[in-house]
Motif scaffolding. Structure first.
Motif, PDB file in Angstrom:
ATOM      1  N   UNK A  38       0.858  -1.189   0.000  1.00 18.58           N
ATOM      2  CA  UNK A  38       0.000   0.000   0.000  1.00 18.58           C
ATOM      3  C   UNK A  38       0.889   1.232   0.000  1.00 18.58           C
ATOM      4  N   UNK A  39       0.330   2.331  -0.494  1.00 21.21           N
ATOM      5  CA  UNK A  39       0.996   3.629  -0.408  1.00 21.21           C
ATOM      6  C   UNK A  39       0.407   4.366   0.780  1.00 21.21           C
ATOM      7  N   UNK A  40       1.274   4.819   1.680  1.00 19.89           N
ATOM      8  CA  UNK A  40       0.832   5.504   2.901  1.00 19.89           C
ATOM      9  C   UNK A  40       1.183   6.987   2.802  1.00 19.89           C
ATOM     10  N   UNK A  41       0.193   7.835   2.999  1.00 21.28           N
ATOM     11  CA  UNK A  41       0.449   9.272   3.131  1.00 21.28           C
ATOM     12  C   UNK A  41       0.929   9.509   4.559  1.00 21.28           C
ATOM     13  N   UNK A  42       2.156   9.942   4.711  1.00 18.06           N
ATOM     14  CA  UNK A  42       2.782  10.044   6.030  1.00 18.06           C
ATOM     15  C   UNK A  42       2.227  11.248   6.791  1.00 18.06           C
ATOM     16  N   UNK A  43       1.743  10.992   7.994  1.00 19.04           N
ATOM     17  CA  UNK A  43       1.299  12.074   8.868  1.00 19.04           C
ATOM     18  C   UNK A  43       2.453  12.556   9.751  1.00 19.04           C
ATOM     19  N   UNK A  44       3.161  11.594  10.349  1.00 21.24           N
ATOM     20  CA  UNK A  44       4.310  11.902  11.208  1.00 21.24           C
ATOM     21  C   UNK A  44       5.331  10.787  11.078  1.00 21.24           C
ATOM     22  N   UNK A  45       6.602  11.145  11.288  1.00 15.28           N
ATOM     23  CA  UNK A  45       7.659  10.139  11.357  1.00 15.28           C
ATOM     24  C   UNK A  45       8.707  10.623  12.344  1.00 15.28           C
ATOM     25  N   UNK A  46       9.111   9.756  13.266  1.00 16.41           N
ATOM     26  CA  UNK A  46      10.050  10.128  14.309  1.00 16.41           C
ATOM     27  C   UNK A  46      11.479  10.264  13.810  1.00 16.41           C
ATOM     28  N   UNK A  47      12.264  11.022  14.572  1.00 16.69           N
ATOM     29  CA  UNK A  47      13.711  11.116  14.368  1.00 16.69           C
ATOM     30  C   UNK A  47      14.363  10.324  15.484  1.00 16.69           C
ATOM     31  N   UNK A  48      15.078   9.250  15.117  1.00 21.41           N
ATOM     32  CA  UNK A  48      15.629   8.303  16.070  1.00 21.41           C
ATOM     33  C   UNK A  48      17.154   8.378  16.051  1.00 21.41           C
ATOM     34  N   UNK A  49      17.794   7.973  17.151  1.00 17.39           N
ATOM     35  CA  UNK A  49      19.258   7.966  17.203  1.00 17.39           C
ATOM     36  C   UNK A  49      19.858   7.035  16.148  1.00 17.39           C
ATOM     37  N   UNK A  50      19.139   5.978  15.773  1.00 16.30           N
ATOM     38  CA  UNK A  50      19.668   5.101  14.734  1.00 16.30           C
ATOM     39  C   UNK A  50      19.696   5.812  13.384  1.00 16.30           C
ATOM     40  N   UNK A  51      18.768   6.767  13.160  1.00 16.03           N
ATOM     41  CA  UNK A  51      18.838   7.580  11.951  1.00 16.03           C
ATOM     42  C   UNK A  51      20.115   8.408  11.947  1.00 16.03           C
ATOM     43  N   UNK A  52      20.457   8.960  13.098  1.00 16.34           N
ATOM     44  CA  UNK A  52      21.679   9.749  13.220  1.00 16.34           C
ATOM     45  C   UNK A  52      22.912   8.893  12.983  1.00 16.34           C
ATOM     46  N   UNK A  82      -2.113  -1.593  -3.656  1.00  9.40           N
ATOM     47  CA  UNK A  82      -1.555  -2.376  -4.748  1.00  9.40           C
ATOM     48  C   UNK A  82      -2.347  -3.639  -5.016  1.00  9.40           C
ATOM     49  N   UNK A  83      -2.004  -4.352  -6.081  1.00  9.92           N
ATOM     50  CA  UNK A  83      -2.718  -5.588  -6.449  1.00  9.92           C
ATOM     51  C   UNK A  83      -2.646  -6.645  -5.345  1.00  9.92           C
ATOM     52  N   UNK A  84      -3.753  -7.319  -5.151  1.00  3.12           N
ATOM     53  CA  UNK A  84      -3.789  -8.450  -4.233  1.00  3.12           C
ATOM     54  C   UNK A  84      -3.976  -8.104  -2.776  1.00  3.12           C
ATOM     55  N   UNK A 135       5.929   3.541   0.819  1.00  2.44           N
ATOM     56  CA  UNK A 135       5.301   2.263   0.466  1.00  2.44           C
ATOM     57  C   UNK A 135       5.534   1.273   1.601  1.00  2.44           C
ATOM     58  N   UNK A 136       4.498   0.507   1.932  1.00  7.98           N
ATOM     59  CA  UNK A 136       4.595  -0.479   3.013  1.00  7.98           C
ATOM     60  C   UNK A 136       3.930  -1.777   2.605  1.00  7.98           C
ATOM     61  N   UNK A 137       4.426  -2.896   3.154  1.00  6.03           N
ATOM     62  CA  UNK A 137       3.766  -4.177   2.944  1.00  6.03           C
ATOM     63  C   UNK A 137       2.472  -4.219   3.746  1.00  6.03           C
ATOM     64  N   UNK A 138       1.403  -4.660   3.105  1.00  2.00           N
ATOM     65  CA  UNK A 138       0.107  -4.706   3.781  1.00  2.00           C
ATOM     66  C   UNK A 138       0.131  -5.641   4.984  1.00  2.00           C
ATOM     67  N   UNK A 139       0.894  -6.740   4.889  1.00  2.00           N
ATOM     68  CA  UNK A 139       0.922  -7.706   5.991  1.00  2.00           C
ATOM     69  C   UNK A 139       1.614  -7.137   7.229  1.00  2.00           C
ATOM     70  N   UNK A 140       2.352  -6.049   7.109  1.00  2.00           N
ATOM     71  CA  UNK A 140       3.031  -5.461   8.255  1.00  2.00           C
ATOM     72  C   UNK A 140       2.333  -4.262   8.852  1.00  2.00           C
ATOM     73  N   UNK A 141       1.126  -3.948   8.368  1.00  2.00           N
ATOM     74  CA  UNK A 141       0.415  -2.766   8.861  1.00  2.00           C
ATOM     75  C   UNK A 141      -0.290  -3.041  10.180  1.00  2.00           C
ATOM     76  N   UNK A 142      -0.378  -2.010  11.007  1.00  2.00           N
ATOM     77  CA  UNK A 142      -1.183  -2.055  12.231  1.00  2.00           C
ATOM     78  C   UNK A 142      -2.242  -0.972  12.126  1.00  2.00           C
TER      79      UNK A 142
END
Length: 355
Positions: A38-52, A82-84, A135-142
């Motif tokens: 699926x295509x997700x319109x992002x509302x928020x995304x965190x900034x994490x130390x692993x990103x740094x 997406x399909x399926x 883009x995200x896998x549908x099976x991993x969505x919450x």
């Protein structure tokens, strides 16, 4: 007669280049969801130390592509399917999983995707969510109910779920056990809250900063000590009636914090390493370690079902994450958000990007 060319829809996204460790906000095509995505319109995304750590060059292995969009703690709404894909609709509020199973290891071959030994990490192995769309896998969505704010939902996909896994799965904290937490930042704050939720008693926080120690008390710690205090072991003994700690969580990952946590354990206690660094630690002599019956455990990540559990806890009012949002920046101010986290300005728990 000439054919009309239709413009490809574009979006703004952060793009990190591995070769130079430089990044910029760029206009790129909106990705198309493939089969099962699926295509997700992002509302928020965190900034994490692993990103740094990717920007600073601490992390950056072969799995990281030459150019990648960072950001892995996201929440938003489904923009297209997406399909399926079944069971989801445009407009659904969701949290994408921050990783994808490899599909080929021994665990994936028997559909045990939660234990994938070669999981591909969002924002490291594939594009993340410091962007208008991801883009995200549908099976991993919450699914996120309307009662849960999307800013709080976003941080569930690491900043809260990793501590949940540490407390519930690796540390296996039981009701009435004495717990210590070293480093009460983005991870340690939530370890304190979750340890309290499962019934730990007492909860002792350790941090160098007086302001952070005060915040630890506000979110659920019973006591908060400066780990540099020469009398800290005596103080822990006093508040635990001589028992010391059953479980110590090192959310810092330094030699000093890990070894102090190990030292403050009772016989048979567990230390859980959550924070990461390149420093080496010592367990002492094998004789002393064996006689103490202490356990040293490493922890990383979570299972996707943990995010669903946390969503339910927030929706039920059992887990309050309102203090965890320390600030929100747009894509144009992403550099300032990264700087604030890097320099610990204001001791942020989580700064979010709102694309």
């Amino acid at each position: 007669m000439t054919a009309t060319r239709h413009a490809v829809p574009t979006m703004r996204a952060q793009r990190f280049r591995k070769a130079t460790r430089q990044w910029a906000i760029e206009e790129i095509p909106v990705p198309e969801p493939g089969p099962g995505e699926v295509l997700v319109k992002v509302a928020y995304c965190g900034i994490c130390h692993s990103d740094l750590s990717l920007i600073d060059g601490v992390f950056g292995g072969a799995d990281v592509p030459d150019v990648v969009t960072q950001g892995h703690e996201a929440a938003g709404t489904i923009a297209s399917i997406g399909p399926g894909v079944t069971g989801w609709a445009v407009g659904d509020r969701v949290i994408p999983a921050a990783g994808r199973p490899c599909g080929v290891c021994e665990y994936c071959r028997r559909a045990d995707f939660g234990n994938c030994s070669n999981i591909r990490l969002m924002a490291f192995a594939y594009d993340g969510a410091w962007a208008e769309y991801t883009v995200a896998q549908a099976v991993g969505l919450t699914r996120v109910p309307d009662s849960v704010p999307l800013d709080q939902a976003a941080i569930l996909a690491d900043a809260v779920s990793t501590p949940f896994g540490a407390v519930v799965r690796t540390g296996k904290v039981a009701i009435g056990e004495a717990v210590g937490v070293w480093g009460v930042g983005g991870v340690g704050t939530h370890i304190v809250q979750l340890a309290r939720l499962v019934g730990a008693n007492p909860i002792v926080a350790f941090d160098l900063d007086e302001e952070i120690r005060g915040r630890a008390l506000a979110v659920g710690a019973d006591f908060a000590f400066d780990s540099r205090d020469p009398d800290v072991k005596a103080k822990v003994a006093e508040v635990t009636k001589g028992h010391l700690l059953d479980v110590a969580f090192d959310a810092v990952g330094l030699k000093a914090t890990f070894e102090q946590g190990l030292d403050l354990l009772t016989a048979g206690g567990r230390i859980v390493g959550v924070g990461l660094s390149a420093q080496k630690v010592s367990l002492g002599t094998t004789a002393a370690f064996g006689l103490s019956r202490k356990q040293a455990l490493g922890h990383l990540g979570y299972k996707n079902e943990d995010i669903g559990t946390l969503v339910d806890l927030v929706a039920a009012g059992r887990l309050d994450l309102s203090r965890s949002i320390s600030g929100v920046v747009g894509l144009d101010d992403l550099a300032d958000g990264i700087r604030r986290l890097h320099e610990h300005e204001g001791n942020p728990i989580r700064i979010l990007v709102q694309p």
